[in-house]
Design an enzyme around this catalytic site. Sequence first.
Site, short mmCIF file in Angstrom:
data_model
loop_
_atom_site.label_atom_id
_atom_site.label_comp_id
_atom_site.label_asym_id
_atom_site.label_seq_id
_atom_site.Cartn_x
_atom_site.Cartn_y
_atom_site.Cartn_z
CG HIS A 17 -85.11 -11.25 -65.77
ND1 HIS A 17 -85.85 -10.40 -64.96
CD2 HIS A 17 -85.73 -12.44 -65.70
CE1 HIS A 17 -86.87 -11.06 -64.46
NE2 HIS A 17 -86.83 -12.31 -64.89
CG ASP A 72 -94.85 -11.15 -65.95
OD1 ASP A 72 -94.95 -12.24 -66.54
OD2 ASP A 72 -93.97 -10.94 -65.09
NE ARG A 88 -95.38 -18.84 -67.67
CZ ARG A 88 -94.20 -18.20 -67.59
NH1 ARG A 88 -94.15 -16.93 -67.24
NH2 ARG A 88 -93.10 -18.82 -67.87
CB SER A 131 -92.82 -13.84 -68.34
OG SER A 131 -92.46 -13.60 -67.00
CE LYS A 170 -90.46 -10.34 -64.62
NZ LYS A 170 -91.32 -11.40 -65.15
N1 URA Z 1 -88.39 -15.19 -65.01
C1 URA Z 1 -89.50 -14.50 -65.36
O1 URA Z 1 -89.63 -13.35 -65.01
N2 URA Z 1 -90.42 -15.11 -66.08
C2 URA Z 1 -90.31 -16.37 -66.51
O2 URA Z 1 -91.20 -16.86 -67.19
C3 URA Z 1 -89.16 -17.12 -66.15
C4 URA Z 1 -88.19 -16.50 -65.38
#
Ligand code: URA
Length: 442
Positions: free
Chosen positions: A85, A164, A171, A186, A190
Amino acid sequence: MKIYSPVEVIKRKRNGHVLTKEEIHYFITNFLNGDIPEYQVSALLMAIHFKGLDDEETMAFTKELIDSGEIVDLSHINKPKIDKHSTGGVGDKTSIILAPLVSCFDIVVPMMSGRGLGHTGGTLDKLESIPGFNVNLSTEEFISILEKYNVCMIGQTATLTPGDKRLYEMRDVTATVENIGLITASITSKKIAEGADGIVYDVKVGTGSTLPTLEESKKLAGSLINATKQFNKKAIAILTDMNEPLGYAIGNWNEIEECVTIMNPKLKTNPLSDDLIVVTLTLAGGMLMLGGKCRTIEEGISLSKQKIESGECFDKFINMVEAQGGDSSYFKTLRPYPGAKVREEITIESDGYVSKLDALQFGLAAVNLGCGRKKVDDKVDYSAGIILLKKIGDKVKKGDILCLLFGESDEKINHALEYLRTGIEISATHITKNTKIIEVIA
Ligand code: URA
């Protein structure tokens, strides 16, 4: 039982207090069931943005986001489950190549990504530019595609981290992206919910990243690793440069096309994709190492190169696109994609070397062209975007084209040009290219 009030919780955070687990639980659950309105959530997010979250608050947030949905159980698939990620960048399209690439090694890649956030692009928006591609799968469909192809790319859904999904959307449009605790919650939520057992974090450093300084990016890397390990998952972070956009395409469909030119061995890869290839292969090396397929990142890089050169990675990409309802004919025969209505060139005004292509300004320009959202319900324009014809360090002559802008109106193009005015510099003296891989943190 203690009675909570949204205003009191907001006030406590605004005044710099540490919120209790119960307060965080109260706020998130009541937001998700509709009892706390978005304006109060926006206020809390802004208070968090200024006052921060400590490690315990970050964990409490992460758990609430995970508990807002279910956790995918992949324990019946007897293979390593590894994901990556990114903390967010501009032209940051590594996931599109990485997911099919790493899945070629009998590693399951259950990738749950996000949409554009602030000035940064989102993997889901890029994937949705492929006609028919569905990122909103049920958990059963997600698991079944993973069983068959080892790879599937989805977004937060009504059953997977819906908390999220809602907070992320807010956000994005309330200028509350750049906070270590919120980013950690966040991303980690995930990754835990999707069922991965090891994660490589690509933590961006530089103007186009979500946090401005190396020091802050290192803190974020530590926070992501720490939170992930608390769920007994493996994690490493790779700090990578985000001072200029990655590769040559910024947008949605154009970024997919750039990835295809790298994955499809029958197509010629543009040398302006070199930095993208270095970052992608390094992340792949990290994923293979976490998945037990090699001992070092370097070994993983050389194994990954072979899967791209042989075309196996491209075949996997096509399998995934078709399994998720996407129209793969765009990649097999290179069918033309609907073009943008307006096209504009930026030309170079003096001989020299490109010394600045500020990723932040390019990201903001791209959002203004329609590649991202300024309000929650804005529609993304998949054909909009920017194509770079030069990168930092390139020698240029007056009159050369630096980049092309695509959008649906002159107004959007002019707005984007305003951002780029301060984002581009040409120097008379030679400039060396930045190294893209800054540090690996295990
Ligand atoms: N990627 C995400 O999933 N969340 C964030 O807050 C920043 C990047």
